[in-house]
Design a protein around this motif. Structure first.
Motif, PDB file in Angstrom:
ATOM      1  N   GLU A 146       0.836  -1.205   0.000  1.00  0.00           N
ATOM      2  CA  GLU A 146       0.000   0.000   0.000  1.00  0.00           C
ATOM      3  C   GLU A 146       0.871   1.256   0.000  1.00  0.00           C
ATOM      4  O   GLU A 146       0.603   2.215  -0.734  1.00  0.00           O
ATOM      5  CB  GLU A 146      -0.903  -0.020   1.228  1.00  0.00           C
ATOM      6  CG  GLU A 146      -1.915   1.081   1.282  1.00  0.00           C
ATOM      7  CD  GLU A 146      -2.772   0.995   2.533  1.00  0.00           C
ATOM      8  OE1 GLU A 146      -3.028   2.057   3.124  1.00  0.00           O
ATOM      9  OE2 GLU A 146      -3.177  -0.116   2.928  1.00  0.00           O
ATOM     10  N   MET A 147       1.913   1.263   0.820  1.00  0.00           N
ATOM     11  CA  MET A 147       2.803   2.427   0.890  1.00  0.00           C
ATOM     12  C   MET A 147       3.546   2.619  -0.420  1.00  0.00           C
ATOM     13  O   MET A 147       3.704   3.756  -0.884  1.00  0.00           O
ATOM     14  CB  MET A 147       3.815   2.277   2.034  1.00  0.00           C
ATOM     15  CG  MET A 147       3.216   2.440   3.414  1.00  0.00           C
ATOM     16  SD  MET A 147       2.484   4.071   3.697  1.00  0.00           S
ATOM     17  CE  MET A 147       0.757   3.734   3.412  1.00  0.00           C
ATOM     18  N   ARG A 148       3.996   1.521  -1.040  1.00  0.00           N
ATOM     19  CA  ARG A 148       4.670   1.644  -2.340  1.00  0.00           C
ATOM     20  C   ARG A 148       3.735   2.277  -3.363  1.00  0.00           C
ATOM     21  O   ARG A 148       4.133   3.154  -4.124  1.00  0.00           O
ATOM     22  CB  ARG A 148       5.128   0.266  -2.836  1.00  0.00           C
ATOM     23  CG  ARG A 148       6.429  -0.171  -2.265  1.00  0.00           C
ATOM     24  CD  ARG A 148       6.943  -1.428  -2.988  1.00  0.00           C
ATOM     25  NE  ARG A 148       7.677  -2.210  -2.040  1.00  0.00           N
ATOM     26  CZ  ARG A 148       7.244  -3.305  -1.440  1.00  0.00           C
ATOM     27  NH1 ARG A 148       6.073  -3.800  -1.701  1.00  0.00           N
ATOM     28  NH2 ARG A 148       8.006  -3.939  -0.570  1.00  0.00           N
ATOM     29  N   GLY A 149       2.475   1.820  -3.373  1.00  0.00           N
ATOM     30  CA  GLY A 149       1.483   2.373  -4.296  1.00  0.00           C
ATOM     31  C   GLY A 149       1.240   3.848  -4.041  1.00  0.00           C
ATOM     32  O   GLY A 149       1.148   4.652  -4.981  1.00  0.00           O
ATOM     33  N   THR A 150       1.140   4.219  -2.787  1.00  0.00           N
ATOM     34  CA  THR A 150       0.911   5.611  -2.420  1.00  0.00           C
ATOM     35  C   THR A 150       2.090   6.483  -2.829  1.00  0.00           C
ATOM     36  O   THR A 150       1.907   7.563  -3.407  1.00  0.00           O
ATOM     37  CB  THR A 150       0.658   5.749  -0.897  1.00  0.00           C
ATOM     38  OG1 THR A 150      -0.489   4.973  -0.552  1.00  0.00           O
ATOM     39  CG2 THR A 150       0.455   7.187  -0.499  1.00  0.00           C
ATOM     40  N   ILE A 151       3.280   6.011  -2.567  1.00  0.00           N
ATOM     41  CA  ILE A 151       4.475   6.781  -2.928  1.00  0.00           C
ATOM     42  C   ILE A 151       4.593   6.911  -4.440  1.00  0.00           C
ATOM     43  O   ILE A 151       4.901   7.984  -4.955  1.00  0.00           O
ATOM     44  CB  ILE A 151       5.743   6.138  -2.296  1.00  0.00           C
ATOM     45  CG1 ILE A 151       5.720   6.379  -0.785  1.00  0.00           C
ATOM     46  CG2 ILE A 151       7.007   6.701  -2.929  1.00  0.00           C
ATOM     47  CD1 ILE A 151       6.750   5.625  -0.009  1.00  0.00           C
ATOM     48  N   ASP A 152       4.302   5.821  -5.160  1.00  0.00           N
ATOM     49  CA  ASP A 152       4.335   5.886  -6.638  1.00  0.00           C
ATOM     50  C   ASP A 152       3.333   6.916  -7.152  1.00  0.00           C
ATOM     51  O   ASP A 152       3.639   7.690  -8.057  1.00  0.00           O
ATOM     52  CB  ASP A 152       4.025   4.520  -7.250  1.00  0.00           C
ATOM     53  CG  ASP A 152       5.155   3.512  -7.062  1.00  0.00           C
ATOM     54  OD1 ASP A 152       6.280   3.934  -6.703  1.00  0.00           O
ATOM     55  OD2 ASP A 152       4.913   2.298  -7.260  1.00  0.00           O
ATOM     56  N   LEU A 153       2.156   6.934  -6.552  1.00  0.00           N
ATOM     57  CA  LEU A 153       1.118   7.887  -6.945  1.00  0.00           C
ATOM     58  C   LEU A 153       1.574   9.321  -6.696  1.00  0.00           C
ATOM     59  O   LEU A 153       1.384  10.215  -7.518  1.00  0.00           O
ATOM     60  CB  LEU A 153      -0.162   7.618  -6.158  1.00  0.00           C
ATOM     61  CG  LEU A 153      -1.387   7.466  -7.028  1.00  0.00           C
ATOM     62  CD1 LEU A 153      -1.970   6.102  -6.829  1.00  0.00           C
ATOM     63  CD2 LEU A 153      -2.371   8.524  -6.619  1.00  0.00           C
ATOM     64  N   LEU A 154       2.182   9.551  -5.536  1.00  0.00           N
ATOM     65  CA  LEU A 154       2.657  10.881  -5.171  1.00  0.00           C
ATOM     66  C   LEU A 154       3.773  11.353  -6.110  1.00  0.00           C
ATOM     67  O   LEU A 154       3.872  12.534  -6.429  1.00  0.00           O
ATOM     68  CB  LEU A 154       3.134  10.925  -3.718  1.00  0.00           C
ATOM     69  CG  LEU A 154       2.044  10.787  -2.670  1.00  0.00           C
ATOM     70  CD1 LEU A 154       2.661  10.622  -1.278  1.00  0.00           C
ATOM     71  CD2 LEU A 154       1.098  11.986  -2.712  1.00  0.00           C
TER      72      LEU A 154
END
Length: 99
Positions: free
Chosen positions: A88-96
């Motif tokens: 989830e954090m990887r996805g969030t960081i990629d999105l950011l």
């Protein structure tokens, strides 16, 4: 493990202070998720026993032993929650980073 997580999530360019803040927040979030998952697997009686047990301020190892005796797949639950959180954090960081 901490340095590995910082690198995994691409946080190595942040200041040490920012890294610590983020890691503290992530740790708190993971612990809450594990707690929720564990509580859903405990019977009402075991939940009450855990609450009573925790009022005596046990060592973390003692709580872990209690939970492992009540929930046979306790280690797998922890691993799953941590893995899902990291994804989830990887996805969030990629999105950011793409925003």
């Amino acid at each position: 493990m901490i340095n590995n997580l910082i690198t995994e999530l691409g946080l190595e360019n942040l200041s040490e202070e920012q890294q610590i803040k983020i890691l503290n927040a992530m740790t708190e979030s993971v612990l809450k998720r594990i707690t929720v998952e564990v509580l859903t697997r405990l019977s009402e009686e075991d939940q009450q026993a855990l609450l009573a047990f925790q009022q005596n301020t046990p060592k973390p190892e003692e709580v872990e032993v209690f939970l492992k005796t009540k929930i046979p797949d306790y280690d797998a639950i922890q691993d799953t929650v941590v893995r899902e959180f990291k994804e989830e954090m990887r996805g969030t960081i990629d999105l950011l980073q793409t925003a």
